[in-house]
Design a protein around this motif. Sequence first.
Motif, PDB file in Angstrom:
ATOM      1  N   CYS A 184       0.781  -1.187  -0.162  1.00  0.00           N
ATOM      2  CA  CYS A 184      -0.007   0.035   0.112  1.00  0.00           C
ATOM      3  C   CYS A 184       0.842   1.335  -0.024  1.00  0.00           C
ATOM      4  O   CYS A 184       2.088   1.436   0.123  1.00  0.00           O
ATOM      5  N   TRP A 185       0.040   2.428  -0.206  1.00  0.00           N
ATOM      6  CA  TRP A 185       0.900   3.643  -0.108  1.00  0.00           C
ATOM      7  C   TRP A 185       0.258   4.226   0.987  1.00  0.00           C
ATOM      8  O   TRP A 185      -0.972   4.054   1.435  1.00  0.00           O
ATOM      9  N   TYR A 186       1.083   5.139   1.743  1.00  0.00           N
ATOM     10  CA  TYR A 186       0.487   6.104   2.757  1.00  0.00           C
ATOM     11  C   TYR A 186       0.565   7.582   2.628  1.00  0.00           C
ATOM     12  O   TYR A 186       1.290   8.103   1.971  1.00  0.00           O
ATOM     13  N   SER A 187      -0.297   8.165   3.219  1.00  0.00           N
ATOM     14  CA  SER A 187      -0.433   9.642   3.208  1.00  0.00           C
ATOM     15  C   SER A 187       0.023  10.111   4.630  1.00  0.00           C
ATOM     16  O   SER A 187      -0.282   9.390   5.440  1.00  0.00           O
ATOM     17  N   PRO A 188       0.323  11.411   4.907  1.00  0.00           N
ATOM     18  CA  PRO A 188       0.205  11.922   6.271  1.00  0.00           C
ATOM     19  C   PRO A 188      -0.955  11.407   7.412  1.00  0.00           C
ATOM     20  O   PRO A 188      -0.823  11.104   8.432  1.00  0.00           O
ATOM     21  N   TYR A 189      -2.044  11.651   6.604  1.00  0.00           N
ATOM     22  CA  TYR A 189      -3.186  11.248   7.408  1.00  0.00           C
ATOM     23  C   TYR A 189      -3.427   9.917   7.681  1.00  0.00           C
ATOM     24  O   TYR A 189      -3.874   9.448   8.831  1.00  0.00           O
ATOM     25  N   THR A 190      -3.579   9.099   6.480  1.00  0.00           N
ATOM     26  CA  THR A 190      -3.610   7.371   6.478  1.00  0.00           C
ATOM     27  C   THR A 190      -2.725   6.823   7.451  1.00  0.00           C
ATOM     28  O   THR A 190      -3.007   6.067   8.243  1.00  0.00           O
ATOM     29  N   LEU A 191      -1.205   7.304   7.631  1.00  0.00           N
ATOM     30  CA  LEU A 191      -0.447   6.600   8.481  1.00  0.00           C
ATOM     31  C   LEU A 191      -0.670   6.997  10.109  1.00  0.00           C
ATOM     32  O   LEU A 191      -0.720   6.001  10.711  1.00  0.00           O
ATOM     33  N   ARG A 192      -0.916   8.341   9.993  1.00  0.00           N
ATOM     34  CA  ARG A 192      -1.290   8.375  11.531  1.00  0.00           C
ATOM     35  C   ARG A 192      -2.687   8.092  11.919  1.00  0.00           C
ATOM     36  O   ARG A 192      -2.965   7.369  13.042  1.00  0.00           O
ATOM     37  N   ASN A 193      -3.645   7.745  11.094  1.00  0.00           N
ATOM     38  CA  ASN A 193      -4.931   7.128  11.347  1.00  0.00           C
ATOM     39  C   ASN A 193      -4.672   5.794  11.856  1.00  0.00           C
ATOM     40  O   ASN A 193      -5.326   5.126  12.678  1.00  0.00           O
ATOM     41  N   GLN A 194      -3.928   5.060  10.878  1.00  0.00           N
ATOM     42  CA  GLN A 194      -4.005   3.566  11.102  1.00  0.00           C
ATOM     43  C   GLN A 194      -3.141   3.342  12.384  1.00  0.00           C
ATOM     44  O   GLN A 194      -3.471   2.420  13.066  1.00  0.00           O
ATOM     45  N   ILE A 195      -2.267   4.083  12.682  1.00  0.00           N
ATOM     46  CA  ILE A 195      -1.248   4.034  13.941  1.00  0.00           C
ATOM     47  C   ILE A 195      -2.193   4.059  15.224  1.00  0.00           C
ATOM     48  O   ILE A 195      -2.252   3.203  16.245  1.00  0.00           O
ATOM     49  N   GLU A 196      -3.096   4.979  15.325  1.00  0.00           N
ATOM     50  CA  GLU A 196      -3.940   5.293  16.175  1.00  0.00           C
ATOM     51  C   GLU A 196      -5.248   4.376  16.378  1.00  0.00           C
ATOM     52  O   GLU A 196      -5.679   4.274  17.297  1.00  0.00           O
ATOM     53  N   LYS A 197      -5.474   3.927  15.282  1.00  0.00           N
ATOM     54  CA  LYS A 197      -6.700   2.975  15.139  1.00  0.00           C
ATOM     55  C   LYS A 197      -6.235   1.630  15.659  1.00  0.00           C
ATOM     56  O   LYS A 197      -7.150   0.801  16.247  1.00  0.00           O
ATOM     57  N   TYR A 198      -5.222   1.118  15.195  1.00  0.00           N
ATOM     58  CA  TYR A 198      -5.129  -0.235  15.559  1.00  0.00           C
ATOM     59  C   TYR A 198      -3.786  -0.507  16.470  1.00  0.00           C
ATOM     60  O   TYR A 198      -3.441  -1.697  16.882  1.00  0.00           O
ATOM     61  N   SER A 199      -3.680   0.400  17.178  1.00  0.00           N
ATOM     62  CA  SER A 199      -2.472   0.358  18.320  1.00  0.00           C
ATOM     63  C   SER A 199      -2.996   1.345  19.742  1.00  0.00           C
ATOM     64  O   SER A 199      -3.771   1.990  19.465  1.00  0.00           O
ATOM     65  N   THR A 200      -2.120   1.241  20.531  1.00  0.00           N
ATOM     66  CA  THR A 200      -2.225   2.011  21.915  1.00  0.00           C
ATOM     67  C   THR A 200      -1.283   3.042  21.641  1.00  0.00           C
ATOM     68  O   THR A 200      -0.945   3.633  23.012  1.00  0.00           O
ATOM     69  N   LEU A 201      -0.855   3.548  20.655  1.00  0.00           N
ATOM     70  CA  LEU A 201      -0.016   4.729  20.546  1.00  0.00           C
ATOM     71  C   LEU A 201      -0.795   5.856  20.174  1.00  0.00           C
ATOM     72  O   LEU A 201      -1.738   5.793  19.431  1.00  0.00           O
ATOM     73  N   LYS A 202      -0.049   7.117  20.532  1.00  0.00           N
ATOM     74  CA  LYS A 202      -0.627   8.507  20.145  1.00  0.00           C
ATOM     75  C   LYS A 202       0.151   8.995  19.365  1.00  0.00           C
ATOM     76  O   LYS A 202       1.679   9.142  20.074  1.00  0.00           O
ATOM     77  N   VAL A 203       0.027   9.403  18.224  1.00  0.00           N
ATOM     78  CA  VAL A 203       1.076  10.353  17.511  1.00  0.00           C
ATOM     79  C   VAL A 203       1.232  11.607  17.973  1.00  0.00           C
ATOM     80  O   VAL A 203       0.220  12.484  17.902  1.00  0.00           O
ATOM     81  N   ASP A 204       2.429  12.188  18.499  1.00  0.00           N
ATOM     82  CA  ASP A 204       2.859  13.560  18.866  1.00  0.00           C
ATOM     83  C   ASP A 204       2.870  14.516  17.578  1.00  0.00           C
ATOM     84  O   ASP A 204       2.704  15.665  17.725  1.00  0.00           O
ATOM     85  N   ASN A 205       3.811  13.894  16.686  1.00  0.00           N
ATOM     86  CA  ASN A 205       4.060  14.792  15.743  1.00  0.00           C
ATOM     87  C   ASN A 205       4.175  13.778  14.302  1.00  0.00           C
ATOM     88  O   ASN A 205       4.672  12.622  14.285  1.00  0.00           O
ATOM     89  N   VAL A 206       3.990  14.644  13.165  1.00  0.00           N
ATOM     90  CA  VAL A 206       4.176  14.108  11.755  1.00  0.00           C
ATOM     91  C   VAL A 206       5.077  14.949  11.285  1.00  0.00           C
ATOM     92  O   VAL A 206       5.067  16.188  11.048  1.00  0.00           O
TER      93      VAL A 206
END
Length: 207
Positions: free
Chosen positions: A169-191
């Motif tokens: 797949c390809w990622y965008s700034p939004y979709t990478l952050r979105n998947q990380i926060e949707k499927y993990s217990t991680l919170k993205v602080d900075n992009v």
Amino acid sequence: MKNIFKKEKKAKYLEFDNYWVQRVETTAIQNRLAYFEDLCSNKTVLHFGCTDWPIFDPNNNLHIKLSKCTKVLHGFDIDKVGIDNLKKYVNQDFFSDFSEMSDIEYDVCLVPETIEHVDNVKTFLEGLSKIKAKIFIITAPNCFSKEHLSRNFYGDDYFVEVVHPDHNCWYSPYTLRNQIEKYSTLKVDNVKLLEEDKMICCEARKI
């Protein structure tokens, strides 16, 4: 009297309902390697995708470069043949499955240009959630990079895409952050956008 002020062109996204418009604040980082080395210097680091399959080059391998500046460097890769080869250059611990992980706490969990290769992103991110680390650095190629877009070609009845053949797949700034926060217990602080805008980098921490 002639109007000397030029009218600003309206941004196209303003024509869409807010539901569809995702705004992501970003910071530019020019040198990817220097950024990684600075983050990992004298730190305990777990590095995913360490073998750089199938284009391993000891002169250009990130794991080997990081081994020269980190305090402790462990590698994770499903490429067991590649790990056996990498052990010739870095004599530290390597893992190929989340079940093999020890209880060590890392300063940095580095996941550079790996997530686009995995078969099941949800399972992968759930596995990352179990790792003890102070900060998680997850990067992926940016689908909207000006350089990446310029390489593609539309023929009359075909499309040419310049991409690693193992990418899923390809990622965008939004979709990478979105998947990380949707499927993990991680919170993205900075992009961040690395190397002009070729790579997206999410800096994340456990919630």
